[in-house]
Design an enzyme around this catalytic site. Structure first.
Site, short mmCIF file in Angstrom:
data_model
loop_
_atom_site.label_atom_id
_atom_site.label_comp_id
_atom_site.label_asym_id
_atom_site.label_seq_id
_atom_site.Cartn_x
_atom_site.Cartn_y
_atom_site.Cartn_z
N THR A 22 0.84 -1.20 0.00
CA THR A 22 0.00 0.00 0.00
C THR A 22 0.87 1.25 0.00
O THR A 22 2.00 1.23 0.48
CB THR A 22 -0.95 0.01 1.21
OG1 THR A 22 -1.80 1.16 1.14
CG2 THR A 22 -0.19 0.05 2.53
N ARG A 23 0.32 2.32 -0.55
CA ARG A 23 0.94 3.64 -0.47
C ARG A 23 -0.05 4.63 0.13
O ARG A 23 0.18 5.84 0.10
CB ARG A 23 1.39 4.11 -1.86
CG ARG A 23 0.28 4.21 -2.87
CD ARG A 23 0.79 4.66 -4.25
NE ARG A 23 -0.28 4.69 -5.23
CZ ARG A 23 -1.13 5.69 -5.39
NH1 ARG A 23 -1.03 6.77 -4.63
NH2 ARG A 23 -2.08 5.62 -6.31
N ASN A 24 -1.15 4.11 0.67
CA ASN A 24 -2.21 4.93 1.24
C ASN A 24 -2.47 4.52 2.69
O ASN A 24 -2.08 3.43 3.12
CB ASN A 24 -3.51 4.76 0.44
CG ASN A 24 -3.37 5.28 -0.98
OD1 ASN A 24 -2.94 6.40 -1.20
ND2 ASN A 24 -3.73 4.45 -1.95
#
EC number: 2.7.7.4
Length: 574
Positions: free
Chosen positions: A198-200
């Site tokens: 994830t990057r969120n």
């Protein structure tokens, strides 16, 4: 036991070269050096710690061509993303670099020597091939923009000998190398591990889908967020990691661990999904969740997706056997308020009430301070997000005025400064063209490149002040479209809002009202390279507001700007 590395052997260059550290460190001091960019540092770290196994260095032309054309290294191993070291002709010439040369790779942040590269080849970067075959060819793709604006003209290929680890000062205990994570899994007794990329920030739905994935496979969960380079405008990794840490106790006891990945994402969709699977395999994961539009950059300016929603899943599925990691397809889950639970959307009977909040709606609620319900995200996570994303009425912004000399920019800027100071609530900074030239850019001339540099300095200052919550009013001539676009990207990339106001006062009016006689001097040839006389002014393509001092009063223009800001939520609404 953890999954075997890609290619069968974990290429941990730091461990391999540790016995020769003193010898290599001494040699590195005597060699010419290449100072690495932030993206190159991310790539080097994962080469040295084995995250990019079976790579042992930056790709040669044979590797580059094979990866671009067939997702294959020259030795036949599957690898989907070019990992290249770009350098300018000047750097190559100044250091007399050639095949057989050894060169030190240095960290721009602290000037430490990190590795020695033995050059196998130097080849011209085929940016067109890379853009088309790897990323799809759309010039608006962030990776292609990076290729065309940041990447130098030559690639240097060769193997690396590790000298020093990169220094990190944040979340050090969570920065597991592949070898360290494998040891950690063994210590915990984990043999089946589902990795989640994830990057969120993560919310209740993410917790639910990862728990479901692990439960179905009698596995544990590795939350493995990217903390290198992600998509411009993403929430910073400091905030995200605090949110992940707050979420972790919500998992069943002992089910999940958090590890940070210093990856520079390319937002390459299908190619990137294969790459991510290889990286997680190298870190010991046995399963990997691939989501809808995995690692996609969203939409272009026409509203079109860069990739199909399931392209990434299909790409990873195609190489399932060779990858040696089981693909877990991301299940879209939805909230059922009547039973207070999450379920996969395809398992919800018709007629059952469901609730969802989109990413856009979440950002809007954070921006406005609106309520975020507990069914969507845990209070402790929301608290962290609100701390780093205050309501827009307390955020900074940049008003960037552009137009001819004597078009009225300075008068508008000064009047707007007074108006905003009267409004209160945030500090206001004025960056007038002459002031910036005197204080920041006194050594620059008026060539096209110097003008571009001047505007980028303004953008840098504006971006930092905006990020700190200030209102910034900049008023350079900024005659070139590329400079204004770069300024917008610089401010927006730091999370700030950028409003371009084109002061479209006609050149004739600017000359007629020029009390200092500057235009007259330019017409007589006493001043060279003067915008509007012998140097062009490129009208903005996408100004947020267009005004004209020959037709409007300064007071009315300032009012228009205030109304624009008010409509975007930058002032408290009663």
């Amino acid at each position: 036991m953890a999954n075997s590395p890609h290619g069968g052997v974990l290429k941990d260059l730091l461990a391999r070269d540790a016995p020769r550290h003193d010898e290599l460190a001494a040699e590195a001091e005597t060699l010419p050096a290449i100072v690495l960019s932030e993206r190159q540092l991310c790539d080097l770290e994962l080469i040295m710690n084995g995250g990019f196994s079976p790579l042992e260095g930056f790709m040669t032309q044979k590797d580059f061509d094979g990866v671009c054309e067939n997702c294959r290294l020259a030795d036949g191993h599957l690898f989907s993303m070019p990992i290249t070291l770009d350098a300018s002709q000047q750097v190559i010439s100044d250091s007399n670099l050639k095949p057989g040369s050894r060169v030190t790779l240095r960290d721009f942040r602290d000037d430490r020597n990190l590795a020695i590269l033995t050059i196998e080849d130097i080849y011209r970067a085929d940016k067109e091939k890379e853009a088309k075959l790897v990323f799809g060819g759309d010039p608006e793709h962030p990776a292609i923009k990076y290729l065309n604006t940041k990447v130098e003209d030559f690639y240097i290929g060769g193997k690396i000998e590790a000298v020093n680890k990169l220094n990190h000062y944040d979340y050090v205990a969570l920065r597991y190398s592949p070898a360290e994570l494998r040891v950690h899994f063994d210590k915990l007794g984990w043999t089946r591990v589902v990795a989640f990329q994830t990057r969120n920030p993560m919310h209740r739905a993410h917790r639910e889908l990862t728990v479901r994935a692990a439960r179905a496979r009698q596995a544990n969960v590795l939350i493995h967020p990217v903390v290198g380079l992600t998509k411009p405008g993403d929430i910073d990794h400091f905030t995200r990691v605090r949110a992940y840490q707050a979420l972790l106790p919500r998992y069943p006891n002992g089910m999940a661990v958090l590890g940070l990945l210093p990856l520079a994402m390319r937002m390459g969709g299908p190619r990137e999904a294969i790459w991510h699977a290889i990286i997680r395999k190298n870190h010991g994961a046995t399963h990997f969740i691939v989501g809808r539009d995995h690692a996609g950059p969203g939409k272009n300016s026409k509203g079109e997706e860069f990739y199909g929603p399931y392209d990434a899943q299909h790409a990873v599925e195609k190489y399932r056997e060779e990858l040696g990691i089981e693909v877990v397809e991301f299940q879209q889950v939805t909230y059922l308020p009547d039973t207070d639970e999450y379920k996969p959307k395809d398992e919800v009977p018709a007629g059952i009430k469901t609730l969802d909040i989109s990413g856009t709606e979440l950002r809007n609620r954070l921006r406005t301070g609106a309520h975020i319900p507990e069914w969507f995200s845990y209070p402790e996570v929301v608290k962290i997000l609100r701390e780093s994303s205050p309501p827009r009425a307390t955020q900074g912004f940049t008003i960037f005025l552009t137009g001819y000399m004597n078009s009225g920019k300075d008068a508008i800027a000064r009047a707007l400064q007074v108006t905003l100071n009267q409004q209160g609530g945030r500090s206001v900074t004025l960056l007038l063209g002459d002031t910036v030239r005197h204080e920041l850019s006194s050594e620059l001339g008026f060539s096209a490149e110097d003008r571009h540099t001047n505007v980028q300095r303004i953008a840098f200052v504006a971006g930092e002040l905006t990020r700190a919550g200030a209102a910034v009013i900049a008023a350079p001539i900024a005659p070139y479209e590329r400079s204004r676009k770069a300024a917008r990207e610089a401010v927006s990339g730091l999370g700030g809002s950028f409003f371009l106001v084109h002061v479209n006062t006609p050149l004739e009016y600017c000359e007629k009202t020029d009390k200092r006689g500057i235009y007259a001097k330019a017409r007589r040839g006493e001043i060279k390279g003067f915008t509007g006389v012998d140097d062009p002014y490129e009208a903005p393509e996408n100004a947020d507001l267009v005004v004209d001092v020959s037709k409007q009063s300064v007071r009315s223009i300032v009012h228009e700007i205030i109304l624009m800001l008010e409509s975007e939520g930058y002032f408290d609404r009663l």
